[in-house]
Scaffold this motif. Structure first.
Motif, PDB file in Angstrom:
ATOM      1  N   ARG A 167      -0.584   9.269 -52.973  1.00 31.20           N
ATOM      2  CA  ARG A 167      -0.312   8.475 -51.622  1.00 31.20           C
ATOM      3  C   ARG A 167      -2.252   7.915 -51.211  1.00 31.20           C
ATOM      4  O   ARG A 167      -2.047   7.472 -50.283  1.00 31.20           O
ATOM      5  CB  ARG A 167       0.382   8.263 -50.507  1.00 31.20           C
ATOM      6  CG  ARG A 167       1.572   9.155 -50.611  1.00 31.20           C
ATOM      7  CD  ARG A 167       2.826   8.833 -50.056  1.00 31.20           C
ATOM      8  NE  ARG A 167       3.101   7.329 -49.191  1.00 31.20           N
ATOM      9  CZ  ARG A 167       3.568   7.842 -47.719  1.00 31.20           C
ATOM     10  NH1 ARG A 167       4.559   8.471 -47.613  1.00 31.20           N
ATOM     11  NH2 ARG A 167       3.595   5.895 -47.924  1.00 31.20           N
ATOM     12  N   PHE A 380      10.293  11.357 -39.135  1.00 23.07           N
ATOM     13  CA  PHE A 380      10.284  10.708 -39.577  1.00 23.07           C
ATOM     14  C   PHE A 380      10.556   9.349 -40.773  1.00 23.07           C
ATOM     15  O   PHE A 380      11.008   8.524 -41.047  1.00 23.07           O
ATOM     16  CB  PHE A 380       8.978   9.373 -39.187  1.00 23.07           C
ATOM     17  CG  PHE A 380       9.044   9.366 -37.566  1.00 23.07           C
ATOM     18  CD1 PHE A 380      10.201   8.422 -36.786  1.00 23.07           C
ATOM     19  CD2 PHE A 380       8.719  10.336 -37.203  1.00 23.07           C
ATOM     20  CE1 PHE A 380      10.215   9.052 -35.128  1.00 23.07           C
ATOM     21  CE2 PHE A 380       8.218  10.656 -35.268  1.00 23.07           C
ATOM     22  CZ  PHE A 380       9.553   9.806 -34.728  1.00 23.07           C
ATOM     23  N   VAL A 381      10.014   9.761 -41.966  1.00 23.98           N
ATOM     24  CA  VAL A 381       9.686   9.604 -43.128  1.00 23.98           C
ATOM     25  C   VAL A 381      11.291  10.033 -43.876  1.00 23.98           C
ATOM     26  O   VAL A 381      11.917  11.010 -44.449  1.00 23.98           O
ATOM     27  CB  VAL A 381       9.293   9.914 -44.319  1.00 23.98           C
ATOM     28  CG1 VAL A 381       9.057   9.149 -45.470  1.00 23.98           C
ATOM     29  CG2 VAL A 381       7.960   9.419 -43.779  1.00 23.98           C
ATOM     30  N   TYR A 382      12.368   8.714 -44.050  1.00 25.28           N
ATOM     31  CA  TYR A 382      13.887   9.065 -45.299  1.00 25.28           C
ATOM     32  C   TYR A 382      13.071   8.304 -46.168  1.00 25.28           C
ATOM     33  O   TYR A 382      13.662   6.592 -46.322  1.00 25.28           O
ATOM     34  CB  TYR A 382      14.626   8.832 -44.920  1.00 25.28           C
ATOM     35  CG  TYR A 382      14.386   9.429 -43.176  1.00 25.28           C
ATOM     36  CD1 TYR A 382      15.196  10.372 -42.971  1.00 25.28           C
ATOM     37  CD2 TYR A 382      13.820   8.959 -41.667  1.00 25.28           C
ATOM     38  CE1 TYR A 382      15.856  11.428 -42.159  1.00 25.28           C
ATOM     39  CE2 TYR A 382      13.844   9.995 -40.810  1.00 25.28           C
ATOM     40  CZ  TYR A 382      14.521  10.778 -41.039  1.00 25.28           C
ATOM     41  OH  TYR A 382      15.059  11.916 -40.108  1.00 25.28           O
ATOM     42  N   GLU A 383      12.605   8.517 -47.595  1.00 28.05           N
ATOM     43  CA  GLU A 383      12.321   7.926 -48.113  1.00 28.05           C
ATOM     44  C   GLU A 383      13.854   7.188 -49.413  1.00 28.05           C
ATOM     45  O   GLU A 383      14.148   7.811 -49.660  1.00 28.05           O
ATOM     46  CB  GLU A 383      11.304   7.609 -49.631  1.00 28.05           C
ATOM     47  CG  GLU A 383      10.159   8.700 -48.826  1.00 28.05           C
ATOM     48  CD  GLU A 383       9.104   7.259 -48.652  1.00 28.05           C
ATOM     49  OE1 GLU A 383       9.250   5.999 -49.394  1.00 28.05           O
ATOM     50  OE2 GLU A 383       7.926   7.164 -48.962  1.00 28.05           O
TER      51      GLU A 383
ATOM     52  N   TRP B  38       7.159   2.060 -46.575  1.00 30.86           N
ATOM     53  CA  TRP B  38       6.473   2.233 -47.104  1.00 30.86           C
ATOM     54  C   TRP B  38       4.238   2.404 -46.779  1.00 30.86           C
ATOM     55  O   TRP B  38       3.666   2.613 -47.641  1.00 30.86           O
ATOM     56  CB  TRP B  38       5.863   1.258 -48.814  1.00 30.86           C
ATOM     57  CG  TRP B  38       7.717   1.511 -48.753  1.00 30.86           C
ATOM     58  CD1 TRP B  38       8.734   2.668 -48.829  1.00 30.86           C
ATOM     59  CD2 TRP B  38       7.989   0.952 -50.480  1.00 30.86           C
ATOM     60  NE1 TRP B  38       9.863   2.494 -50.039  1.00 30.86           N
ATOM     61  CE2 TRP B  38       9.923   1.560 -51.355  1.00 30.86           C
ATOM     62  CE3 TRP B  38       7.364   0.116 -51.481  1.00 30.86           C
ATOM     63  CZ2 TRP B  38      10.529   0.937 -52.022  1.00 30.86           C
ATOM     64  CZ3 TRP B  38       8.126  -0.152 -52.352  1.00 30.86           C
ATOM     65  CH2 TRP B  38       9.763   0.360 -52.554  1.00 30.86           C
ATOM     66  N   GLU B  39       4.966   1.675 -45.669  1.00 31.67           N
ATOM     67  CA  GLU B  39       3.156   1.565 -45.479  1.00 31.67           C
ATOM     68  C   GLU B  39       2.267   1.037 -46.411  1.00 31.67           C
ATOM     69  O   GLU B  39       2.618   0.195 -46.205  1.00 31.67           O
ATOM     70  CB  GLU B  39       2.885   2.547 -44.502  1.00 31.67           C
ATOM     71  CG  GLU B  39       2.927   3.896 -43.656  1.00 31.67           C
ATOM     72  CD  GLU B  39       3.097   5.051 -43.248  1.00 31.67           C
ATOM     73  OE1 GLU B  39       2.283   4.679 -42.397  1.00 31.67           O
ATOM     74  OE2 GLU B  39       4.439   5.786 -43.572  1.00 31.67           O
ATOM     75  N   GLY B 180      13.592   2.057 -47.665  1.00 27.50           N
ATOM     76  CA  GLY B 180      13.693   3.186 -46.233  1.00 27.50           C
ATOM     77  C   GLY B 180      12.208   3.367 -46.105  1.00 27.50           C
ATOM     78  O   GLY B 180      11.524   2.606 -46.527  1.00 27.50           O
ATOM     79  N   GLY B 181      11.251   5.063 -46.275  1.00 27.97           N
ATOM     80  CA  GLY B 181      10.466   5.113 -45.673  1.00 27.97           C
ATOM     81  C   GLY B 181      10.253   5.446 -44.278  1.00 27.97           C
ATOM     82  O   GLY B 181      11.087   6.468 -43.772  1.00 27.97           O
ATOM     83  N   HIS B 182       8.694   5.498 -43.456  1.00 27.38           N
ATOM     84  CA  HIS B 182       9.104   5.834 -42.294  1.00 27.38           C
ATOM     85  C   HIS B 182       9.687   4.581 -40.790  1.00 27.38           C
ATOM     86  O   HIS B 182       9.362   3.838 -41.035  1.00 27.38           O
ATOM     87  CB  HIS B 182       7.690   5.813 -41.968  1.00 27.38           C
ATOM     88  CG  HIS B 182       7.050   6.309 -40.668  1.00 27.38           C
ATOM     89  ND1 HIS B 182       7.665   5.699 -39.561  1.00 27.38           N
ATOM     90  CD2 HIS B 182       5.914   7.254 -40.338  1.00 27.38           C
ATOM     91  CE1 HIS B 182       7.081   6.481 -38.385  1.00 27.38           C
ATOM     92  NE2 HIS B 182       6.041   7.637 -39.216  1.00 27.38           N
ATOM     93  N   VAL B 183      11.138   5.610 -40.207  1.00 28.38           N
ATOM     94  CA  VAL B 183      11.523   4.754 -39.812  1.00 28.38           C
ATOM     95  C   VAL B 183      11.231   4.729 -38.872  1.00 28.38           C
ATOM     96  O   VAL B 183      11.532   3.399 -38.353  1.00 28.38           O
ATOM     97  CB  VAL B 183      12.899   5.259 -39.918  1.00 28.38           C
ATOM     98  CG1 VAL B 183      12.608   6.235 -38.324  1.00 28.38           C
ATOM     99  CG2 VAL B 183      13.821   4.399 -39.036  1.00 28.38           C
ATOM    100  N   SER B 212      18.117   4.709 -47.550  1.00 24.93           N
ATOM    101  CA  SER B 212      17.294   5.456 -46.436  1.00 24.93           C
ATOM    102  C   SER B 212      16.806   5.382 -44.986  1.00 24.93           C
ATOM    103  O   SER B 212      17.867   4.586 -44.461  1.00 24.93           O
ATOM    104  CB  SER B 212      16.601   6.111 -47.296  1.00 24.93           C
ATOM    105  OG  SER B 212      16.928   6.175 -47.831  1.00 24.93           O
ATOM    106  N   ALA B 213      15.839   5.488 -45.000  1.00 23.99           N
ATOM    107  CA  ALA B 213      15.725   4.496 -43.395  1.00 23.99           C
ATOM    108  C   ALA B 213      15.860   3.159 -42.594  1.00 23.99           C
ATOM    109  O   ALA B 213      16.055   2.491 -41.757  1.00 23.99           O
ATOM    110  CB  ALA B 213      13.645   5.019 -43.170  1.00 23.99           C
ATOM    111  N   MET B 216      18.872   3.832 -41.998  1.00 19.45           N
ATOM    112  CA  MET B 216      19.076   4.567 -40.412  1.00 19.45           C
ATOM    113  C   MET B 216      18.392   3.387 -39.308  1.00 19.45           C
ATOM    114  O   MET B 216      18.952   2.889 -37.966  1.00 19.45           O
ATOM    115  CB  MET B 216      17.863   5.165 -40.328  1.00 19.45           C
ATOM    116  CG  MET B 216      18.387   6.500 -41.432  1.00 19.45           C
ATOM    117  SD  MET B 216      16.827   7.447 -41.083  1.00 19.45           S
ATOM    118  CE  MET B 216      16.859   8.864 -39.617  1.00 19.45           C
ATOM    119  N   HIS B 254      19.694  11.096 -47.326  1.00 18.67           N
ATOM    120  CA  HIS B 254      19.160  12.735 -47.826  1.00 18.67           C
ATOM    121  C   HIS B 254      19.522  14.309 -47.020  1.00 18.67           C
ATOM    122  O   HIS B 254      19.015  14.721 -46.857  1.00 18.67           O
ATOM    123  CB  HIS B 254      17.551  12.683 -48.072  1.00 18.67           C
ATOM    124  CG  HIS B 254      16.620  12.426 -49.019  1.00 18.67           C
ATOM    125  ND1 HIS B 254      16.594  12.284 -50.453  1.00 18.67           N
ATOM    126  CD2 HIS B 254      15.667  11.596 -48.482  1.00 18.67           C
ATOM    127  CE1 HIS B 254      15.400  11.638 -50.164  1.00 18.67           C
ATOM    128  NE2 HIS B 254      14.882  10.465 -49.530  1.00 18.67           N
TER     129      HIS B 254
END
Lengths: 383, 317
Positions: A167, A380-383, B38-39, B180-183, B212-213, B216, B254
């Motif tokens: 990344r 915080f990360v849930y891909e 995913w920023e 998803g990613g950073h919630v 995913s996020a 959430m 997950h």
């Protein structure tokens, strides 16, 4: 002796000498060797020899421990109690006609490699090789590239391998870890696999890692002031020119093991405020209170540095993570330094393991050490 | 806010199901996507586009928020101040939560008192955690409200401009996908740019598919969880209110990797703490559909049951 080997001995005594070889064959075919039953470990060696001995590096035990031969067989054994979580590296020394040969355990496929070759490995029943140190197909892989830079400090050209996380983006600023003996950490402690896995899981942020090496580590890592100059005046500016890095001590760390840990600590001590985080593994932090040390001349600058550090620790970092194996002679020095380090850093953590001065011990501590010094966005990360 | 159709999915890495969900919903036209979680990888959409086999319009929520912060430094400073206050509140909450959870775990493990006394003790220990969760959520809501009233982000020109552009882009799409990613980043930036308000205000049935996020973020409250982190006790914690169009559930993407699902005491406490919401295990392949106010789950989509087992979602939905 383990119960299984005791049983073998009993059965050997109950059969004719001609039948004993077949009994040993059957026993070996059905058993993992060394035989581990609870805390009891029995090492085995088979063949003709004048003497057979277990060679290990557990401080406090005599380094060479003799095997005994089971009567009327060519099977030799040595029994040892090993703590449940312990991991131990060893070789078998076989003497024939006055010549001693150190061998891997032919019955044991588990080997731990290091720059000097490889050792056989045995561990207690509670030890588990960490899953996070094995390649994970779901983890995106970082890239390795090599840079060369002119070192003013050493007056020559140095090669440094760089790990860029999957990344890595120029649009984002990344924290930086500088690793001593970096290529060895990659080869023998699975460092890049661990970075891939822990970054993928969010346990670490996308971390840039500079994998440094020294052509003369016993001199340059032994608190040589030129080394601090190389890291701070040569390498850091070059990395900041070429990469997108966070320009803050809080986002910079040093990692090293053995003499590499001395190099890390001495750099932080000579250049306070540059590195916020130190990970010091099995540091060769020998010191003296009275008289001279007895470790040989290459340790002279190390002892001088550690003695100077103990007199005036200053403020070396925000966080220091220290690890050491309880089977190492260095554990005394590492434990002794903790109270002093607590005065020289905001936070200090110390972790011991029932293991020795070796790369797999250092590998096994990396998840805790790295995720404490460089916490990732795991929550915080849930891909 | 309500949406006519919402589909929540597990992680899409190994078992992608978004295409199936869109087909089941009859979506044949372009879809919009939010990948702010995913920023900086927000625009790396090629695998998703190949998977759904439909035109995809990226709402660029992460990048737009960066642009807004750059053009409106006062807003950015206010956001940071709010962020710091939320973090401070989270630290206070976390410290008390550790004690409350320890007390509940101790009560659940005891067997040295008459059953009636133990049952009452356990109920109260769990209620203490629920009260603490509710208190924390209320405090974070207050911080959010102070920010909204003080800064009025929707009325600021930079924000209004990008809200309008997002609405335009959404208008040409038949469905909204949320990755998803950073919630935290996902919720904050979707809220700042009013993505859900814009989508729900458009005419016609426009489903939402989130994973995913993303799943959430759509719940009433965002619960962060990890039973075996490398540092700390691994106590699940309420982060903040979610976007609220997926009511009655706590999505757990997950869960197979992040939760000790074989630890019945831990599972039972988790389920009881967030009841009556259903704590839904969103592993790869899981799917949960909200249609006309009712949840419908695939048979392999499970929830944490009060007895510490994993059970079908329908039983508690």
């Amino acid at each position: 002796m383990t119960p299984a080997v005791l049983e073998l001995q009993r059965r050997l005594g109950a059969v004719e000498p001609a039948a004993r070889a077949a009994l040993v064959d059957t026993f070996l075919a059905r058993r993992e060797v060394p035989v581990v039953e609870g805390r009891h470990v029995t090492f085995l060696w088979r063949g003709e020899a004048d003497d057979v001995a277990l060679v290990h590096w557990i401080y406090g035990l005599e380094q060479s421990r003799p095997f005994r031969r089971l009567p009327d067989t060519d099977l030799w054994f040595h029994a040892l109690d090993l703590p449940e979580h312990a991991r131990m590296e060893y070789k078998i020394a076989v003497t024939r006609s006055g010549r001693t040969d150190w061998q891997h355990d032919a019955f044991n496929p588990r080997l731990a490699r290091d720059p000097f070759g490889a050792n056989s490995v045995v561990h207690g029943p509670a030890y588990r090789e960490p899953a996070w140190a094995r390649p994970d197909a779901d983890a995106r892989r970082g890239q390795l590239r090599t840079i060369e830079l002119q070192s003013t400090a050493f007056g020559d050209v140095r090669r440094v391998d760089l790990y860029l996380p999957a990344r890595y983006r120029r649009t984002r600023r990344h924290p930086l870890l500088i690793v001593h003996d970096g290529p060895d950490y990659v080869r023998y402690a699975a460092l890049t696999t661990i970075l891939d896995n822990l970054i993928e899981r969010g346990e670490l942020p996308p971390l840039v890692v500079a994998l440094t090496a020294s052509p003369d580590r016993l001199v340059e890592y032994a608190a040589d002031p030129r080394h601090a100059g190389f890291l701070c005046d040569d390498l850091l500016p070059a990395l900041h020119r070429q990469l997108s890095l966070v320009d803050s001590p809080s986002a910079r760390g040093l990692l090293g093991a053995s003499f590499g840990a001395v190099a890390a600590l001495s750099t932080a001590w000579r250049r306070p405020g540059v590195f916020g985080h130190l990970i010091l593994q099995s540091g060769s932090f020998a010191f003296t209170d009275i008289g001279r040390h007895e470790r040989g001349p290459i340790w002279d600058p190390v002892v001088d540095f550690v003695n100077a550090f103990r007199r005036a620790p200053g403020r070396i970092a925000e966080q220091v993570f220290v690890t050491c194996g309880t089977f190492e002679s260095l554990v005394y020095y590492n434990r002794s330094l903790i109270p002093l380090l607590q005065t020289a850093a905001d936070e200090v953590r110390y972790e011991e393991a029932q293991d020795g001065h070796n790369w797999e011990n250092w590998r096994d501590r990396l998840r805790t050490a790295l995720s404490w010094t460089f916490p990732g966005p795991l929550w915080f990360v849930y891909e | 806010m309500t949406a006519s159709s919402v589909v929540l999915l597990g992680p899409q890495g190994t078992v992608p199901r978004v295409r199936d969900a869109l087909r089941d919903l009859g979506v044949r036209e372009p879809v919009a996507i939010v990948t702010a979680g995913w920023e900086e990888r927000e625009r790396e959409l090629l695998p998703f586009m190949k998977h759904v086999e439909l035109p995809v319009r990226n709402l660029d929520v992460f990048r737009r928020a960066e642009v807004v912060y750059g053009r409106d430094p006062d807003l950015h400073a206010a956001m940071r101040k709010r962020h710091d206050r939320v973090r401070a509140q989270q630290r206070l909450y976390r410290a008390r939560l550790a004690h409350a959870l320890d007390a509940a775990r101790e009560s659940l493990a005891r067997s040295d008192a008459p059953p009636g006394l133990l049952a009452a003790d356990r109920r109260d220990a769990i209620d203490a955690i629920r009260r603490l969760d509710a208190f924390h959520l209320a405090r974070v809501d207050e911080i959010e409200l102070e920010f909204e009233l003080g800064v009025r982000p929707a009325e600021r020109p930079a924000v209004a401009l990008h809200r309008a552009r997002i609405r335009e882009r959404l208008a040409g799409c038949r469905a909204l996908c949320i990755a998803g990613g950073h919630v935290g980043i996902l919720v904050n930036r979707m809220r700042l740019l009013g993505v859900l308000d814009a989508h729900l205000s458009l005419p016609g049935d426009r489903p939402i598919v989130a994973w995913s996020a993303g799943a959430m973020a759509l719940a009433s409250r965002v619960v962060l969880f990890h039973d075996h982190p490398p540092q700390g006790a691994g106590n699940a914690e309420v982060f903040r209110a979610g976007l609220g169009i997926a009511p009655g559930i706590v999505p757990l993407p997950h869960a197979d990797r992040r939760l000790a699902l074989a630890d019945r005491a831990r599972v039972a406490l988790f389920a009881a703490r967030f009841a009556p919401d259903a704590c839904v295990v969103l592993n790869a392949g899981a799917r949960l559909d909200l249609r006309a106010g009712d949840w419908h789950a695939t048979p392999d989509t499970l929830r944490l049951a009060p007895d510490g087992s994993l059970g079908p979602v329908q039983e508690v939905a």
